[in-house]
Design a protein around this motif. Structure first.
Motif, PDB file in Angstrom:
ATOM      1  N   THR A 462      32.919  45.341  43.574  1.00  0.00           N
ATOM      2  CA  THR A 462      33.074  44.930  42.105  1.00  0.00           C
ATOM      3  C   THR A 462      34.549  44.733  41.787  1.00  0.00           C
ATOM      4  O   THR A 462      35.357  45.414  42.029  1.00  0.00           O
ATOM      5  CB  THR A 462      32.292  45.912  41.143  1.00  0.00           C
ATOM      6  N   TYR A 464      37.880  44.652  39.093  1.00  0.00           N
ATOM      7  CA  TYR A 464      38.129  45.341  37.853  1.00  0.00           C
ATOM      8  C   TYR A 464      39.637  45.154  37.729  1.00  0.00           C
ATOM      9  O   TYR A 464      40.213  44.396  38.517  1.00  0.00           O
ATOM     10  CB  TYR A 464      37.603  46.760  38.143  1.00  0.00           C
ATOM     11  N   GLU A 465      40.107  45.462  36.527  1.00  0.00           N
ATOM     12  CA  GLU A 465      41.397  45.454  36.122  1.00  0.00           C
ATOM     13  C   GLU A 465      42.127  46.868  36.254  1.00  0.00           C
ATOM     14  O   GLU A 465      41.691  47.753  35.356  1.00  0.00           O
ATOM     15  CB  GLU A 465      41.648  45.016  34.813  1.00  0.00           C
ATOM     16  N   THR A 485      43.114  39.518  41.932  1.00  0.00           N
ATOM     17  CA  THR A 485      41.728  40.451  41.712  1.00  0.00           C
ATOM     18  C   THR A 485      41.888  41.550  42.425  1.00  0.00           C
ATOM     19  O   THR A 485      42.110  41.543  43.592  1.00  0.00           O
ATOM     20  CB  THR A 485      40.453  39.478  41.936  1.00  0.00           C
ATOM     21  N   TYR A 488      36.623  47.378  43.627  1.00  0.00           N
ATOM     22  CA  TYR A 488      36.175  48.956  44.218  1.00  0.00           C
ATOM     23  C   TYR A 488      34.765  48.702  44.274  1.00  0.00           C
ATOM     24  O   TYR A 488      33.926  47.915  43.935  1.00  0.00           O
ATOM     25  CB  TYR A 488      36.383  49.810  43.027  1.00  0.00           C
ATOM     26  N   LYS A 490      31.209  50.047  43.589  1.00  0.00           N
ATOM     27  CA  LYS A 490      30.211  50.709  42.680  1.00  0.00           C
ATOM     28  C   LYS A 490      29.470  51.841  43.029  1.00  0.00           C
ATOM     29  O   LYS A 490      29.534  53.179  42.506  1.00  0.00           O
ATOM     30  CB  LYS A 490      29.366  49.910  41.887  1.00  0.00           C
TER      31      LYS A 490
END
Length: 563
Positions: A462, A464-465, A485, A488, A490
């Motif tokens: 997934t 994420y920032e 980008t 990680y 989930k």
């Protein structure tokens, strides 16, 4: 199924030619897929014809179980743990005779285990493997069910606890418990699940009020459903029986080995026992050759490092060192290098403590400090064996280092490992041991430092920032990362809700060029050596980690943890 055994059966029956047999074997070994699936897929046989040929060779009956519905009374004759472990389905029962179909019809060990555990006469029939697997999953439930089933049997069998006090320990009683059928099934199931999970280690740990069992998968430990505390002694005794250790001796550490057929592969388990306050702690190192790709290409090194290593391992002499902490994959890298140069025209010798994976064509010698067979002693003997390439499992002392360097200077290529934090640290370590700097500079060709980080699970990956604080720990600013980008895991069923599946190497290569040799001769400190190597283009472990983060292979946390 062992592909070699299966191919031999089909060669005898005239179904496959010598050439086809070789191609099928190569495909089975390289892909890790089952040989029957490959043969059916290539149109050599149908599933039914495959079973028929095996049955004819074994002199037993072939059956079709596609519409077979076993009665509950028949299913109860084989406990679910055993059915799943041995891939067996009961077909008929008459008096003391039980007819069964095995997922691997050539597994004679499974038949012997069934005879011994069930105390019945076992008759075998052969059926297509997928039919048997379908029946097992329909009628014997999941692995969790089988584990519960075995633990329930253990409760019913009332395995007695023997007090841990030495004077009350009864070796005969412990041996009897270790050979009790429920204990055998329970330990077998634990080993089976560990290998399926691709665990590298299995830990059995007795505490005052509980008995823990943990697996190490991809470098992280996971706890299994703990069994009752009183099973600690029977379970550890069972493992000691399997590895031919002394059950009565519980005051000193012991080492042993178990070789075991699990499914269609043979797995080696290195056993180590340690006396603790509440009983013996046992750790099993799982050496599963099929789970390790001894192939340089499979290690996915950065292209420039891969090229340099390919050049180095073809050199006629010199030393190539791989460094890193325990469990960072050093031995796997060296094996992959040896595999690459394992040709008919070169003699390869290895000294290891112990030999982890047997490789055809290489003379491998297990070091045994207990009888005085040290690395140095083995290495001296090697030089009289006319070798071309030599691998030393670990350079631990000045004597071993000196002989290794002399061997490299007299026309041998030497591979070895050291425990240092980075590539340039290997030079400092050799100097600390007492090796003269001019000898190091004359013989050293390259030093590879490595770490293993966990891969993000591809199923639940997934984007994420990351926040600025985390980026700061990596030495990055939002400006540095631009529109890159980050990912990680989930957590999903595929990765056991960890977010990670599999591991990836991070690498740092010190190329020993003339400027580096000059600094080594000048006894330059590690920091100066490192600075010069980076000026000359060395990519650090952290830089390689950042590349893996940006490529979406691993997470920031993993790179921070290991570099």
């Amino acid at each position: 199924m062992n592909p070699h055994q299966v191919i031999e059966v089909f060669r005898r029956s005239g179904t496959v030619s010598e050439l086809t047999a070789e191609e099928l074997l190569t495909e089975a070994v390289n892909s890790g897929r089952s040989i029957d699936d490959i043969m059916v897929e290539q149109g050599i046989v149908t599933e039914e014809a495959f079973a028929q040929t095996l049955a004819m060779d074994l002199g037993v009956e072939a059956v079709d179980l596609s519409s077979f519905e076993p009665l509950p009374a028949l299913l109860h004759l084989v406990p679910s743990g055993m059915a799943r472990l041995n891939e067996v389905i009961p077909v008929t029962a008459s008096g003391n005779v039980l007819t069964v179909a095995l997922g691997n019809p050539l597994d004679t060990q499974a038949l012997d285990d069934l005879r011994y555990s069930l105390n019945r006469e076992i008759v075998q029939v052969v059926a297509p493997r997928h039919q048997i697997e379908k029946l097992i999953s329909e009628h014997y439930g999941s692995e969790e069910t089988s584990m519960e089933d075995v633990l329930k049997q253990l409760g019913e069998a009332e395995v007695t606890a023997i007090d841990n006090a030495e004077e009350e320990f009864n070796a005969a009683a412990a041996a009897a418990e270790a050979n009790a059928t429920p204990i055998i099934r329970y330990v077998d199931l634990i080993l089976d699940r560990a290998v399926q999970a691709q665990a590298s280690d299995i830990h059995f740990e007795p505490f005052e009020k509980e008995f823990k069992i943990r697996y190490r998968v991809d470098g992280a430990l996971y706890e299994m459903e703990p069994p009752p505390r009183h099973l600690a002694l029977p379970v550890t005794s069972r493992i000691k029986v399997m590895s031919n250790l002394n059950i009565a001796e519980r005051r000193v550490p012991q080492d042993g080995r178990i070789q075991r057929q699990i499914g269609d592969k043979v797995v080696d388990l290195r056993v180590s026992t340690l006396p603790t306050q509440f009983g013996e702690s046992v750790v099993l190192r799982v050496l599963d050759r099929s789970a390790v790709k001894l192939d340089l290409e499979a290690l996915q090194m950065p292209p420039e490092i891969h090229e340099y290593i390919l050049e180095t391992i073809e050199k006629p002499n010199g030393i190539f060192i791989v460094t890193g902490p325990t469990g960072s994959g050093k031995t796997t890298t060296l094996y992959a290098c040896l595999n690459k140069i394992n040709t008919i025209d070169s003699k390869l010798l290895t000294a290891e403590d112990p030999v982890e994976y047997e490789i055809d064509g290489i003379m491998q010698v297990p070091v045994n400090e207990g009888i005085g067979l040290t690395f140095a002693k083995v290495l001296r003997a090697f030089l009289r064996q006319d070798p071309d390439r030599i691998m030393i499992g670990e350079t631990r002392d000045l004597e071993t280092a000196t002989i290794a360097i002399q061997a490299s200077l007299t026309g041998h290529l030497v591979f070895t490992t050291l425990h240092t934090n980075d590539s340039t640290g290997a030079v400092s370590r050799l100097v600390d041991m007492g090796v003269e700097p001019f000898m190091i500079s004359a013989s050293l060709e390259g030093v590879l430092a490595q770490r293993l980080v966990r891969r993000i699970c591809s199923r639940c990956k997934t984007p994420y920032e990351p926040d600025e604080a985390v980026l700061g720990r990596l030495g990055l600013t939002p400006h540095d990362i631009g529109d890159k980008t980050f990912f990680y895991g989930k957590g999903c069923a595929e990765c056991n809700n960890t977010g990670y599946k599999g591991r990836k190497g991070l690498y740092e290569l010190l190329k020993v060029t003339d400027p580096i040799r000059t600094l080594i001769n000048e006894k330059a400190p590690n920091v100066v050596l490192r600075q010069k190597a980076m000026e000359l283009g060395m990519s650090t472990l952290r830089a390689d980690g950042l590349r893996c983060i940006f490529d979406g292979i691993t997470t920031i946390e993993e790179v921070l943890k290991y570099t």
